[in-house]
Design a protein around this motif. Structure first.
Motif, mmCIF file in Angstrom:
data_model
loop_
_atom_site.group_PDB
_atom_site.id
_atom_site.type_symbol
_atom_site.label_atom_id
_atom_site.label_comp_id
_atom_site.label_asym_id
_atom_site.label_seq_id
_atom_site.Cartn_x
_atom_site.Cartn_y
_atom_site.Cartn_z
ATOM 1 N N UNK A 171 0.636 -1.206 -0.293
ATOM 2 C CA UNK A 171 -0.154 0.072 -0.035
ATOM 3 C C UNK A 171 1.069 1.599 -0.024
ATOM 4 N N UNK A 172 2.513 1.231 0.645
ATOM 5 C CA UNK A 172 2.426 2.867 0.954
ATOM 6 C C UNK A 172 3.083 2.708 -0.096
ATOM 7 N N UNK A 173 4.534 1.618 -0.745
ATOM 8 C CA UNK A 173 4.094 1.818 -2.542
ATOM 9 C C UNK A 173 3.719 2.338 -3.687
ATOM 10 N N UNK A 174 2.702 1.856 -3.330
ATOM 11 C CA UNK A 174 1.757 2.491 -4.116
ATOM 12 C C UNK A 174 1.208 3.638 -3.760
ATOM 13 N N UNK A 175 0.850 4.219 -2.574
ATOM 14 C CA UNK A 175 0.876 5.282 -2.768
ATOM 15 C C UNK A 175 1.676 6.803 -3.018
ATOM 16 N N UNK A 176 2.860 6.508 -2.138
ATOM 17 C CA UNK A 176 4.092 6.568 -3.027
ATOM 18 C C UNK A 176 4.343 6.815 -4.078
ATOM 19 N N UNK A 177 4.210 6.355 -5.149
ATOM 20 C CA UNK A 177 4.091 6.028 -6.590
ATOM 21 C C UNK A 177 3.436 6.858 -7.049
ATOM 22 N N UNK A 178 2.025 6.960 -6.650
ATOM 23 C CA UNK A 178 1.083 7.518 -6.894
ATOM 24 C C UNK A 178 1.173 9.349 -6.899
ATOM 25 N N UNK A 179 1.656 9.592 -5.413
ATOM 26 C CA UNK A 179 1.181 11.158 -5.280
ATOM 27 C C UNK A 179 2.533 11.840 -5.985
ATOM 28 N N UNK A 207 -11.070 -0.630 3.255
ATOM 29 C CA UNK A 207 -11.261 0.581 3.191
ATOM 30 C C UNK A 207 -9.935 1.389 2.126
ATOM 31 N N UNK A 208 -8.698 0.266 2.846
ATOM 32 C CA UNK A 208 -7.507 1.440 2.394
ATOM 33 C C UNK A 208 -7.193 1.104 0.901
ATOM 34 N N UNK A 209 -7.954 -0.425 0.713
ATOM 35 C CA UNK A 209 -7.752 -0.213 -1.207
ATOM 36 C C UNK A 209 -8.197 0.753 -2.148
ATOM 37 N N UNK A 210 -9.506 1.372 -1.286
ATOM 38 C CA UNK A 210 -10.723 1.936 -1.775
ATOM 39 C C UNK A 210 -9.927 3.269 -2.422
ATOM 40 N N UNK A 211 -9.480 3.714 -0.947
ATOM 41 C CA UNK A 211 -9.074 4.764 -0.804
ATOM 42 C C UNK A 211 -7.999 5.093 -2.246
ATOM 43 N N UNK A 212 -6.798 4.112 -1.943
ATOM 44 C CA UNK A 212 -5.435 4.210 -2.964
ATOM 45 C C UNK A 212 -6.271 4.549 -3.997
ATOM 46 N N UNK A 228 -16.964 8.711 -6.128
ATOM 47 C CA UNK A 228 -17.364 7.795 -5.585
ATOM 48 C C UNK A 228 -16.817 6.969 -4.523
ATOM 49 N N UNK A 229 -15.501 6.545 -4.500
ATOM 50 C CA UNK A 229 -14.827 5.499 -3.920
ATOM 51 C C UNK A 229 -14.470 6.021 -2.718
ATOM 52 N N UNK A 230 -14.372 7.589 -2.479
ATOM 53 C CA UNK A 230 -13.952 7.863 -1.138
ATOM 54 C C UNK A 230 -15.457 8.341 -0.447
ATOM 55 N N UNK A 231 -16.424 7.840 -0.976
ATOM 56 C CA UNK A 231 -17.825 8.324 -0.394
ATOM 57 C C UNK A 231 -18.040 7.019 0.165
ATOM 58 N N UNK A 232 -18.036 6.186 -0.696
ATOM 59 C CA UNK A 232 -18.369 4.885 0.246
ATOM 60 C C UNK A 232 -17.671 4.278 0.962
ATOM 61 N N UNK A 233 -15.967 4.893 0.973
ATOM 62 C CA UNK A 233 -15.515 5.007 2.799
ATOM 63 C C UNK A 233 -15.892 5.651 4.163
ATOM 64 N N UNK A 234 -16.615 6.398 3.427
ATOM 65 C CA UNK A 234 -17.083 7.544 4.194
ATOM 66 C C UNK A 234 -17.882 6.955 4.875
ATOM 67 N N UNK A 235 -18.731 6.448 3.806
ATOM 68 C CA UNK A 235 -20.722 5.705 4.358
ATOM 69 C C UNK A 235 -19.788 4.764 5.254
#
Lengths: 444, 206
Positions: A171-179, A207-212, A228-235
């Motif tokens: 997860x961390x690598x993926x987030x870091x690469x995207x950012x 949930x973390x996957x949806x955020x990614x 859409x995905x952020x809202x799913x997590x929020x809900x």
């Protein structure tokens, strides 16, 4: 007091922890750990540390956990060496959550080394992740990506890892690469995780996957998909009243993106939950501040207060002084102590006494001081070598009053002074090299 | 702050290659892979840097003969590492890759540190303490200004030679142990490189 057999006590603790107050739970767990160490039951110690002690480092038992573990250090270093990696990792966590990142890293460092020696690659990867956590975002992009890539690869060295463990490290690598604007690096990987349904049933990872995925879509400019995905997590978080850190993160992302939550029936509830969370976080940080103040006053930084700066800080500040050649210039003084037998506590006592006598003799002339290693201490003073050498003997004489040459553990004190102007040396390393050489030949 | 500026690599390096030491400081986490009882040891860190340069650089590096005078033990360790054919083979994985080179350098250093642990008992605490203190910065001991006392720093050189001989004897007498350690390093790097391809090029998780 009658003690239950360890296995029965452990089962009882595991079953009843939800019905206990935090104090009772911690006290029972502490008693059980002490019992397990007395019985040398390392299996139970490991279980207790992983399942019970570790989750509590973020509670207000953090301070007590730290001191419990420090108290047990001789047990771990002598009788449970195979648990040292876990031991140091938890010690690191206690300091990390007290914001003492540098000290935390000194324990994570040991956790990495011990885990590798035990061929525990999950331990290596986890401790590496912890070690990097605070500095990842301040590293140059290619360095951060290289290290973030290494961590899951080290986990995969043997085949005992679980898919959840691997994905949590990815997860961390993926987030870091995207950012870092490198979403194309991780597109296949992200799709594989989503398509493979690997995190199904693990609520938090889902949930973390949806955020990614949201971060990924946002980087591609697909804001509707991201929303859409952020809202799913929020809900989900609001309904479950859980994962507050993710909820806050997602809410803030939506606000930052000016992505309206209009049309969502939960809007009112969301705002209420977020307000409550922010309030409780403020209260928690107030508590944490009080806690830290208490911690500070109870356990002053004795070591660094006595011996000034850490060696690396010393090198920086001392080099600034050693570039100054006004008047007689500045001298680096190196003093090396030798005991008749190794004894780290006695060595610390000798160094403390020497430093106190140095302060009495030279006072504010001491520009900077540090402990170079366990038996050496270094100073910079604005004096010529000759004057320094003539006065230093008074300090040695004072130390010898308490540690007589013939009868005490202090076998020898060796010193060398190197003046920057007289020797035309302007860095700490150059002055230290010469000072060590002087001491070497003095020893012959 | 982790610093490597004091390290004097045993190889002859260009200025650009030397500047890499500064960059390596950002990769401190890989230096934490060294054995815990040597993790702060200047000789172990310098040795890991030596192996890093060997593994990372594409062109063949030559040992700086001046350094071999000061760093007998490090020279022996590098020579020993490079004499193992299977270790030389991992260079095709590591050339140009910082992470792979650092990991492999840590693993090779650990193999040597494990040998050092075995022979450590042949030396007194005082001898070990003396060696670590001066092996970090031996150059000045050979300075002309001290030759009026001794033509060369005998105690230092003799002790270093004694340590080197003990390591040489150990490696000769315990070949299967060395072979197993080399095999472990090879397997580690095989798995690391294979998984890197699978995970990050093809997105294959299993």
């Amino acid at each position: 007091m009658f003690l239950q057999p360890l296995h029965a006590a452990y089962e009882s603790l595991t079953e009843s922890k939800r019905n206990m107050t935090l104090d009772d739970y911690f006290n029972q767990m502490k008693a059980l750990i002490l019992q397990a160490t007395e019985e040398n039951s390392t299996d139970y110690i490991e279980k207790l540390m992983e399942a019970h002690l570790l989750p509590l480092v973020i509670s207000d038992k953090n301070y007590e956990i730290f001191y419990l573990l420090k108290e047990l250090e001789p047990y771990f270093t002598k009788r449970a060496k195979h648990l040292l990696a876990l031991y140091y990792r938890i010690l690191g966590h206690t300091l990390y959550f007290r914001f003492e990142y540098e000290k935390a890293n000194s324990y994570y460092k040991l956790a990495i080394s011990h885990s590798l020696e035990n061929k525990d690659y999950f331990g290596v990867a986890t401790a590496m992740n912890n070690f990097m956590l605070k500095s990842f975002h301040s590293l140059p992009e290619d360095v951060g990506l290289t290290i973030a890539k290494s961590i899951p690869l080290i986990l995969k060295i043997d085949n005992n890892y679980t898919m959840n463990e691997l994905i949590s490290k990815l997860f961390f690598y993926i987030e870091f690469a995207i950012l870092q604007g490198k979403a194309h690096y991780v597109e296949k990987l992200l799709n594989s995780i989503v398509d493979g349904d690997y995190v199904k049933g693990h609520e938090r990872y889902e949930l973390q996957l949806k955020i990614l995925q949201s971060i990924f879509w946002k980087s591609k400019g697909e804001l509707v998909k991201a929303r859409g995905l952020y809202l799913e997590v929020l809900q989900h978080c609001v309904e479950r009243k859980a994962h507050h850190d993710l909820l806050l993160h997602v809410y803030k992302e939506l606000v930052n993106l000016k992505l309206s939550t209009d049309g969502l029936q939960l809007e009112q509830t969301v705002h209420e939950v977020v307000n409550d969370l922010e309030r409780s976080l403020k209260e928690e940080s107030q508590l944490m501040l009080k806690f830290l103040e208490k911690d500070w006053s109870l356990k002053p930084q004795k070591f660094s207060r006595i011996f000034g700066l850490k060696p690396e800080q010393f090198k920086y500040v001392a080099t600034l002084h050693l570039q100054n050649v006004e008047n007689c210039g500045n001298s680096l003084l190196l003093v090396d102590f030798l005991l008749t037998m190794p004894n780290s506590q006695e060595m610390l006592n000798v160094l403390s006494l020497f430093n106190a006598e140095m302060t009495a003799e030279f006072g504010e002339q001491i520009l900077v001081v540090t402990m170079i290693d366990e038996s050496s201490i270094a100073y910079v003073l604005p004096l010529a070598e000759e004057e320094l050498d003539s006065r230093i003997y008074k300090v040695f004489d004072q130390v010898r009053v308490q540690y007589p040459k013939e009868t005490s553990i202090l076998k020898g004190m060796y010193f060398a002074s190197v003046n920057n102007k007289e020797n035309n040396l302007m860095t700490v390393e150059d002055c230290l090299n010469l000072a060590y050489a002087y001491i070497y030949y003095e020893l012959q | 702050m982790f610093s490597l500026q004091w390290v004097e690599p045993i190889f002859l390096l260009t200025d650009t290659q030397r500047q890499m030491l500064k960059e390596l400081e950002e990769y401190e986490v890989y230096f934490c892979m060294l054995r815990h009882d040597y993790i702060e040891n200047a000789v172990a860190i310098s040795g890991m840097v030596d192996f890093f340069y060997y593994l990372y650089e594409k062109e063949q590096l030559f040992i700086n003969s001046e350094m071999t005078l000061y760093y007998l033990l490090r020279h022996y360790c590098v020579d020993f590492g490079l004499s193992l054919e299977k270790l030389r083979k991992i260079k095709h994985y590591t050339t140009g890759h910082i992470d792979r080179s650092l990991i492999a350098a840590a693993l090779v250093s650990n193999m040597i540190l494990d040998i050092h642990r075995k022979i450590r008992s042949q030396f007194t605490h005082e001898e070990i303490r003396f060696m670590w203190k001066y092996m970090k910065r031996p150059k000045k001991l050979f300075d002309v200004k001290f030759q009026k006392f001794e033509s060369y720093p005998k105690k230092y050189v003799l002790l270093e030679t004694k340590m080197l001989q003990a390591m040489r004897t150990y490696t000769k007498e315990n070949r299967p142990e060395i072979d197993a350690a080399v095999q472990y390093i090879n397997r580690f790097m095989d798995a690391y490189v294979y998984d890197e391809q699978q995970l990050f090029c093809h997105g294959v998780l299993k």
